[in-house]
Scaffold this motif. Structure first.
Motif, short mmCIF file in Angstrom:
data_model
loop_
_atom_site.label_atom_id
_atom_site.label_comp_id
_atom_site.label_asym_id
_atom_site.label_seq_id
_atom_site.Cartn_x
_atom_site.Cartn_y
_atom_site.Cartn_z
N UNK A 190 132.23 9.93 44.63
CA UNK A 190 132.59 8.58 45.07
C UNK A 190 132.36 8.48 46.61
N UNK A 191 132.85 9.90 47.28
CA UNK A 191 132.61 9.88 48.68
C UNK A 191 131.29 9.73 48.94
N UNK A 192 130.45 10.97 48.20
CA UNK A 192 129.27 11.27 48.41
C UNK A 192 128.35 9.75 48.18
N UNK A 193 128.31 9.21 47.26
CA UNK A 193 127.58 8.06 47.04
C UNK A 193 127.93 7.19 48.10
N UNK A 194 129.15 6.72 48.73
CA UNK A 194 129.56 5.92 49.87
C UNK A 194 128.87 6.35 51.14
N UNK A 236 131.47 16.63 43.69
CA UNK A 236 130.19 16.40 43.61
C UNK A 236 129.41 17.64 44.47
N UNK A 237 130.11 18.12 45.58
CA UNK A 237 129.35 18.99 46.22
C UNK A 237 130.42 20.10 47.02
N UNK A 238 130.25 21.35 47.16
CA UNK A 238 131.11 22.28 47.57
C UNK A 238 130.10 23.11 48.60
N UNK A 239 130.35 22.99 49.85
CA UNK A 239 129.88 23.82 51.01
C UNK A 239 130.75 24.68 51.45
N UNK A 240 130.96 25.98 51.43
CA UNK A 240 131.81 26.62 52.08
C UNK A 240 133.13 26.01 51.71
N UNK A 241 133.90 25.77 52.55
CA UNK A 241 135.29 25.27 52.27
C UNK A 241 135.56 23.63 52.08
N UNK A 242 134.41 23.23 52.42
CA UNK A 242 134.28 21.66 52.35
C UNK A 242 133.79 21.18 51.07
N UNK A 243 134.31 20.15 50.68
CA UNK A 243 134.34 19.37 49.08
C UNK A 243 134.00 18.06 49.63
N UNK A 244 133.32 16.99 48.60
CA UNK A 244 132.88 15.97 48.57
C UNK A 244 132.85 15.46 47.24
N UNK A 245 133.55 14.36 46.76
CA UNK A 245 133.53 13.68 45.50
C UNK A 245 132.50 12.81 45.25
N UNK A 300 111.32 12.24 58.63
CA UNK A 300 112.44 12.47 59.38
C UNK A 300 112.69 14.04 59.05
N UNK A 301 112.89 14.55 60.27
CA UNK A 301 113.16 16.29 60.00
C UNK A 301 114.88 16.20 60.03
N UNK A 302 115.15 17.07 59.11
CA UNK A 302 116.88 17.41 58.94
C UNK A 302 116.85 18.74 59.27
N UNK A 303 117.17 19.00 60.24
CA UNK A 303 117.27 20.43 61.10
C UNK A 303 118.73 20.53 61.24
N UNK A 304 119.61 21.00 60.27
CA UNK A 304 121.09 20.87 60.32
C UNK A 304 121.39 22.23 59.56
N UNK A 305 122.66 22.64 59.67
CA UNK A 305 123.22 23.81 59.14
C UNK A 305 123.57 23.30 57.50
N UNK A 306 123.41 24.21 56.65
CA UNK A 306 123.98 23.95 55.32
C UNK A 306 125.36 23.29 55.47
N UNK A 307 125.92 22.15 54.88
CA UNK A 307 126.94 21.57 54.90
C UNK A 307 126.81 20.41 54.12
N UNK A 308 128.12 19.67 53.89
CA UNK A 308 127.96 18.52 52.95
C UNK A 308 127.41 17.46 53.69
N UNK A 309 127.42 17.43 55.22
CA UNK A 309 126.72 16.29 55.80
C UNK A 309 125.16 16.58 55.49
N UNK A 310 124.43 17.67 55.45
CA UNK A 310 123.15 18.01 55.24
C UNK A 310 122.87 17.34 53.75
N UNK A 311 123.87 17.39 52.72
CA UNK A 311 123.46 16.97 51.59
C UNK A 311 123.33 15.32 51.72
N UNK A 312 124.48 14.73 52.48
CA UNK A 312 124.35 13.34 52.66
C UNK A 312 123.13 12.86 53.33
#
Length: 95
Positions: free
Chosen positions: A31-35, A20-29, A55-67
């Protein structure tokens, strides 16, 4: 009309192993993203935040940001419920 969060839930159920998501070398399916999105939305509700709160989301671009982005969009109990208002800001961008 389906919301983005409802579509994420649908893909999480029907295609949980697809990427579902690729940011740099991190990937997330899906199923994982929905959970992870559901867990974040529940945590937001447990903090006492309500639909419409900001809510402010001040984060680097990452899978965690997408979550966090989608989790804030989702209501704490149902994907169709309004979540908090996201105020996104990337720490990767200069101020």
């Amino acid at each position: 009309m389906a919301t983005l969060v409802a579509e994420l839930d649908r893909h999480g159920a029907t295609s949980p192993g697809k990427i579902a998501c690729v940011v740099g070398t991190s990937r997330c399916t899906y199923g994982e993203l929905a959970d992870r999105v559901r867990a974040f939305a529940c945590a937001v509700g447990e903090l006492g935040l309500h639909p419409g709160d900001r809510v402010s989301l001040y984060m680097p671009n990452s899978v965690d940001y997408v979550v966090c982005f989608y989790g804030a969009m989702r209501g704490p109990n149902e994907p169709g419920m309004p979540g908090v208002v996201r105020v996104p800001a990337s720490s990767s961008s200069p101020p």
